[in-house]
Design an enzyme around this catalytic site. Structure first.
Site, PDB file in Angstrom:
ATOM      1  N   LYS A  58       0.795  -1.223   0.000  1.00  0.00           N
ATOM      2  CA  LYS A  58       0.000   0.000   0.000  1.00  0.00           C
ATOM      3  C   LYS A  58       0.834   1.284   0.000  1.00  0.00           C
ATOM      4  O   LYS A  58       0.370   2.329  -0.484  1.00  0.00           O
ATOM      5  CB  LYS A  58      -0.946   0.009   1.203  1.00  0.00           C
ATOM      6  CG  LYS A  58      -2.084  -0.996   1.114  1.00  0.00           C
ATOM      7  CD  LYS A  58      -3.114  -0.571   0.092  1.00  0.00           C
ATOM      8  CE  LYS A  58      -4.358  -1.437   0.172  1.00  0.00           C
ATOM      9  NZ  LYS A  58      -5.419  -0.979  -0.764  1.00  0.00           N
ATOM     10  N   SER A 309       0.622 -10.077  -0.844  1.00  0.00           N
ATOM     11  CA  SER A 309       0.379  -8.634  -0.822  1.00  0.00           C
ATOM     12  C   SER A 309       0.575  -7.983   0.533  1.00  0.00           C
ATOM     13  O   SER A 309       0.771  -6.771   0.604  1.00  0.00           O
ATOM     14  CB  SER A 309      -1.025  -8.326  -1.343  1.00  0.00           C
ATOM     15  OG  SER A 309      -2.000  -9.001  -0.566  1.00  0.00           O
TER      16      SER A 309
END
Length: 408
Positions: A58, A309
């Site tokens: 992110k 992720s």
């Protein structure tokens, strides 16, 4: 109905984003995974964004988005809403750029994620019990104060930042044939697809969603983003009820396939990452690995790169998920057995269990329950086992010994 946005992120945008991220985001490791290689019959590599700064990809999109703000916008500060990963990415990105940040998080957000977000310099405001409540509060705060709202996935700059993961994969594994990416709103999947298809259109890009939080399959079938009536999954990082307009357009045009995976596969994937690869991964981060575990009926062409992720998993959630994963793999068995309430009955039961070679983890002895007969007790047992066949053998032996057995 909201029409999908046209393709709005190019390879040039992603290359500019990569220059912006130089010295900010790490070029994360690409690790081979023998366990999955043996399973698929071809090379499998893991792109370790769980080892990225703030513990997930992110930071890439958040930094590119905030870096693109004008001086007057930066002066007003930024605001975001998140249960964890986006919160930390925005907080660190804003800190690096000298911008004031405010992040709305749910009241029940894990304490380590709240502490980490504050540690990166953000003001954290707890609002409601869901991310949707936080989004509403963050947008209202933006309107009241002028702070710029930083969306977690629905903006071209965010998608471009996430797309730098795709460029790294192509450089680290030039022979790659398939890239598998977990997805919620679609920012990472869209960015990876935009980068990869521009440079290597022959490489397949496959998205993965939790089956109980899969907004993309019905949206792609309808031709526009649709809203799920409910979203329920342990993978909170990809629990998004509606695709973003910007990612949807890219995914519709560029992604080869979107698959769904079960909660059991998610927990088994997290367990595999911990036991075999020695990596801490959150359930959403392990979605790509879950897809590989479920790929027997729809094989993926190797070499395969699966994107991990994120790794920001709450310790309490990890305990529950690992137990779920062990149970799904047949290595953890819960039994309820009724016994006569007399001295020695429990000792006799445990002696019988000892002969099964199962390891007793926990025993709960229940005497006061309306469903029990007078003079009867129920014993709840949690056992470590060696696999599905061993579980069956344990249940069969206890039944043969005359014990009424209930599983679960």
């Amino acid at each position: 109905m909201s029409p999908a946005a046209p393709v709005s992120v190019t390879i040039d945008d992603i290359r500019v984003a990569r220059k912006l991220l130089d010295g900010i985001a790490r070029t994360t490791e690409l690790e081979s995974c023998r366990a999955l290689t043996d399973r698929l019959g071809g090379p499998v590599y893991l792109k370790c964004e769980n080892l990225q700064r703030t513990g997930s990809f992110k930071i890439r999109g958040a930094y590119v988005r905030i870096a693109g703000l004008s001086e007057s916008e930066r002066a007003r500060g930024v605001v975001a809403a998140s249960a964890g990963n986006h919160a930390q990415g925005v907080a660190l990105a804003a800190q690096q750029l000298g911008v004031r940040s405010t992040v709305f998080m749910p009241v029940g957000a894990p304490l380590p994620k709240i502490a980490a977000t504050r540690g990166y310099g953000a003001e954290v405001l707890l609002e409601g019990t869901t991310v949707e409540h936080c989004l509403t509060a963050a947008k209202a705060y933006s309107e009241e104060t002028g702070a710029v709202f930083i969306h977690p996935f629905d903006h071209p700059d965010v998608v471009a930042g996430q797309g730098t993961v795709g460029l790294e994969i192509l450089e680290q594994c030039p022979e790659v044939r398939t890239i598998v990416v977990g997805t919620g709103g679609g920012g990472l999947l869209a960015g990876v697809a935009a980068a990869v298809k521009a440079v290597r259109p022959d490489v397949k890009v496959v998205g993965v969603q939790a089956a109980s939080a899969a907004a993309y399959p019905p949206s792609l079938a309808a031709g526009h983003p649709v809203v799920l009536p409910s979203v329920t999954t342990m993978a909170d990082g990809i629990a998004v009820g509606r695709p973003g307009d910007v990612p949807f357009g890219l995914i519709r045009d560029l992604v080869d396939e979107v698959r769904t995976v079960s909660e059991e596969s998610l927990s088994q994937a997290l367990l595999l990452c911990m036991e075999r690869v020695k990596l801490v991964v959150e359930p959403a981060g392990a979605a790509s690995v879950a897809a590989l575990l479920e790929s027997a009926d729809a094989p993926l062409e190797a070499p395969v790169v699966a994107v991990l992720s994120g790794g920001n998993v709450d310790p309490l959630l990890m305990l529950r998920v690992l137990r779920h994963g062990l149970a799904a793999a047949g290595r953890y068995l819960s039994l309820r057995i009724r016994l006569p309430d007399r001295p020695g009955a429990l000792a006799t039961l445990l002696a019988e269990l000892a002969g099964t070679d199962a390891n007793v983890v926990d025993v709960a002895h229940v005497r006061t329950d309306a469903s029990l007969q007078l003079g009867e007790v129920e014993v709840e047992l949690h056992l470590e086992t060696k696999g599905t066949e061993h579980c069956r053998a344990v249940v069969a032996r206890m039944s043969a010994a005359g014990y009424p057995v209930s599983e679960g």
